[in-house]
Design a protein around this motif. Structure first.
Motif, PDB file in Angstrom:
ATOM      1  N   MET A  69      81.960 -11.993  -4.636  1.00  0.00           N
ATOM      2  CA  MET A  69      80.727 -12.223  -5.392  1.00  0.00           C
ATOM      3  C   MET A  69      80.945 -11.950  -6.873  1.00  0.00           C
ATOM      4  O   MET A  69      81.405 -10.878  -7.240  1.00  0.00           O
ATOM      5  N   TRP A  72      81.783 -13.548 -11.090  1.00  0.00           N
ATOM      6  CA  TRP A  72      82.430 -14.555 -11.940  1.00  0.00           C
ATOM      7  C   TRP A  72      83.938 -14.462 -11.784  1.00  0.00           C
ATOM      8  O   TRP A  72      84.506 -13.381 -11.854  1.00  0.00           O
ATOM      9  N   ASN A  73      84.556 -15.606 -11.582  1.00  0.00           N
ATOM     10  CA  ASN A  73      85.998 -15.641 -11.433  1.00  0.00           C
ATOM     11  C   ASN A  73      86.546 -16.898 -12.108  1.00  0.00           C
ATOM     12  O   ASN A  73      85.820 -17.870 -12.299  1.00  0.00           O
ATOM     13  N   GLN A  74      87.842 -16.853 -12.427  1.00  0.00           N
ATOM     14  CA  GLN A  74      88.417 -17.923 -13.242  1.00  0.00           C
ATOM     15  C   GLN A  74      88.969 -19.079 -12.428  1.00  0.00           C
ATOM     16  O   GLN A  74      89.436 -18.901 -11.304  1.00  0.00           O
ATOM     17  N   LEU A 118      91.012 -21.496 -16.777  1.00  0.00           N
ATOM     18  CA  LEU A 118      90.679 -20.074 -16.953  1.00  0.00           C
ATOM     19  C   LEU A 118      89.220 -19.814 -17.339  1.00  0.00           C
ATOM     20  O   LEU A 118      88.833 -18.670 -17.572  1.00  0.00           O
ATOM     21  N   ASP A 132      85.281 -19.272 -16.518  1.00  0.00           N
ATOM     22  CA  ASP A 132      84.680 -18.554 -15.390  1.00  0.00           C
ATOM     23  C   ASP A 132      83.508 -19.298 -14.767  1.00  0.00           C
ATOM     24  O   ASP A 132      82.696 -19.891 -15.477  1.00  0.00           O
ATOM     25  N   TYR A 184      80.593 -18.869 -11.190  1.00  0.00           N
ATOM     26  CA  TYR A 184      79.985 -17.851 -10.330  1.00  0.00           C
ATOM     27  C   TYR A 184      80.141 -18.169  -8.830  1.00  0.00           C
ATOM     28  O   TYR A 184      79.648 -19.191  -8.345  1.00  0.00           O
ATOM     29  N   GLU A 243      91.551 -17.005  -7.718  1.00  0.00           N
ATOM     30  CA  GLU A 243      92.336 -16.014  -6.977  1.00  0.00           C
ATOM     31  C   GLU A 243      91.481 -14.808  -6.649  1.00  0.00           C
ATOM     32  O   GLU A 243      90.766 -14.287  -7.509  1.00  0.00           O
ATOM     33  N   GLU A 301      75.358 -24.600 -10.760  1.00  0.00           N
ATOM     34  CA  GLU A 301      73.994 -24.444 -11.287  1.00  0.00           C
ATOM     35  C   GLU A 301      73.696 -23.011 -11.709  1.00  0.00           C
ATOM     36  O   GLU A 301      72.689 -22.736 -12.337  1.00  0.00           O
ATOM     37  N   LYS A 302      74.604 -22.081 -11.351  1.00  0.00           N
ATOM     38  CA  LYS A 302      74.426 -20.668 -11.727  1.00  0.00           C
ATOM     39  C   LYS A 302      75.576 -20.193 -12.594  1.00  0.00           C
ATOM     40  O   LYS A 302      75.734 -18.997 -12.809  1.00  0.00           O
ATOM     41  N   GLY A 338      76.317 -20.741 -15.787  1.00  0.00           N
ATOM     42  CA  GLY A 338      76.111 -20.805 -17.225  1.00  0.00           C
ATOM     43  C   GLY A 338      76.458 -22.160 -17.799  1.00  0.00           C
ATOM     44  O   GLY A 338      76.270 -23.208 -17.167  1.00  0.00           O
ATOM     45  N   GLU A 339      76.996 -22.105 -18.994  1.00  0.00           N
ATOM     46  CA  GLU A 339      77.281 -23.315 -19.749  1.00  0.00           C
ATOM     47  C   GLU A 339      78.491 -24.041 -19.149  1.00  0.00           C
ATOM     48  O   GLU A 339      78.543 -25.271 -19.167  1.00  0.00           O
TER      49      GLU A 339
END
Lengths: 202, 255
Positions: A117, A119-121, A137, A139, A141, A160, A183-184, A186-187
């Motif tokens: 759960m 933010w990940n890259q 790289l 991010d 959600y 990862e 949709e969650k 961000g930009e």
């Protein structure tokens, strides 16, 4: 106009809001006529694999989706909506998916916390139009405990976690799936949806 | 790498953001959606709305705010406060929240965690736990803003929440809350080391260094921040810059 498939798998309004923000005209529906008119289809979803498939069947949506897929209409699955694009899921019990993408969906095998759960890259694996507005790289959600097999031919981007490479964007032909929630996200998420909008509109 | 999250928490009363509930004399400081959007642009990773409205009639206001928030925000939104039944859950999610946090209702009726998790998925079930030391120094679960000791052992209750289907724990130290002297490291550690779901540390944040400390000394996943941001003592960007300097992985925008 595109259709966000309404099959009772959680809140789909945030997907609709995201479409509105990027100027992609969308409706939430399970009506055959509306789906057949649509230039693109979003398959949203949170919950479990088996319930999602059961609901698709209950509303007679499997045949309609198969027909749209054959007609080369862009389809994008989000989170659970991405997972059911695969052949089989093993959440609770073995269950057949839509089978548009090769591979199965199973629990993330890790000693790390689940759900995965936050933010990940993204790491890129294959070129695809869906990546055109983002950089490696960046991010996005995620929130999930199950993942698709890493199948090199359909993994466009991965992330990862817990020592695993987790497919994050998958796709083949007109079908795309995002394990995370654009949709969650961000930009960055918005730019991914904009790339899909361009795919739909071209 | 999975990022550590910074989550601004907005206490909402009568449709307005108010200063922390533990401060005497509530003053409203503005529109919750405006605040949330500002924080999103500053790189907040999620937003929490905590409805501290007492009366039933005012529940309609919060739904309206959630709806507006969901329209405007492009990051996840958690809503808590006064959620008692499965139907409350449903209504909050329908208004556009991504996660729902439950506190005393979970203590009173633990099955609610399981039922909500089954119906809506574990990812949207956040159990908020208020922990506090009793006279003997044991960590216990308190309710009613830290006034009532339930007698439940904090770690046992956190483990039970996980077992029952919670997707995340929002852990507030009632000892630290409002003190601005830093997060309760010992309490946070105790819970984080005993569960295998994400934990949000809350209560006591008074400076950027407090946030650095909670991530350095515990394996919590997120830090909840209120007054530090509301009083503009720091921006989220400043917090993240400092975290990065300390080798803590955080999401940055355009950096």
């Amino acid at each position: 106009m595109i259709v966000i498939i309404d099959y009772n798998v959680g809140n789909v309004k945030s997907v609709l809001n995201a479409c509105k923000r990027i100027g992609l005209e969308a409706i939430i529906s399970r009506d055959e006529e509306e789906i057949k008119k649509a230039k693109g289809i979003i398959l949203p979803g949170v919950g479990s694999f088996a319930v999602a498939m059961e609901n698709l069947k209950k509303y007679g949506l499997v045949e309609i989706l198969n027909d749209r897929k054959e007609n080369n209409i862009p389809i994008i699955g989000i989170c659970l909506g991405m997972q059911i694009l695969f052949e089989k899921g093993f959440e609770v019990e073995e269950c057949k998916g839509l089978g548009y993408l090769k591979g199965n969906v199973d629990m993330i095998k890790t000693t790390e916390k689940l759900p995965h759960m936050g933010w990940n890259q993204l790491y890129f694996n294959r070129q695809n139009q869906i990546l055109k507005n983002i950089k490696e790289l960046e991010d996005v959600y995620f929130v999930h405990s199950f993942m698709a097999d890493f199948n090199n031919e359909n993994v466009i981007a991965y992330t990862e976690y817990g020592g695993m490479k987790i497919p994050a964007i998958v796709g083949m032909d007109n079908v795309i799936g995002c394990q995370f929630h654009p949709e969650k996200s961000g930009e960055v998420g918005e730019r991914i949806l904009k790339a899909w909008k361009e795919i739909v509109e071209c | 790498m999975l990022r550590k999250r910074i989550i601004p928490c907005l206490d909402i009363k009568n449709g307005k953001v108010v200063k922390g509930i533990n401060f005497v004399g509530l003053t409203d400081i503005g529109d919750p959606v405006d605040y949330a959007k500002m924080y999103e642009l500053q790189c907040a990773d999620e937003i929490v709305f905590l409805d501290i409205t007492a009366s039933y009639e005012e529940r309609a206001i919060i739904k309206d705010i959630i709806e507006k928030g969901a329209n405007e925000l492009r990051i996840p939104l958690t809503v808590g406060g006064g959620i008692r039944t499965l139907n409350d859950f449903r209504e909050i999610l329908k208004s556009g929240a991504d996660k729902v946090s439950i506190n005393s209702a979970a203590v009173k009726n633990p099955e609610l965690i399981t039922e909500a998790s089954k119906e809506f998925g574990a990812q949207c079930v956040v159990v908020a736990i208020d922990g506090k030391r009793d006279e003997e120094g044991n960590f216990k679960v308190f309710v009613k803003g830290g006034r009532e000791n339930t007698g439940l052992d904090l770690v046992e209750w956190a483990k039970k929440c996980e077992e029952l289907g919670a997707g995340e724990i929002l852990l507030t130290s009632m000892d630290a809350d409002g003190t601005k002297k830093g997060y309760d490291i010992e309490m946070t550690k105790r819970v984080v080391e005993n569960v295998n779901i994400p934990v949000i540390a809350s209560g006591g944040c008074g400076s950027i260094q407090d946030i650095v400390q909670v991530f350095k000394e515990t394996n919590c996943d997120a830090a909840l921040v209120a007054s530090l941001f509301h009083y503009k003592e720091a921006t989220i960007d400043e917090v993240k810059e400092e975290l990065e300097k300390n080798d803590i992985s955080v999401r940055r925008i355009n950096k």
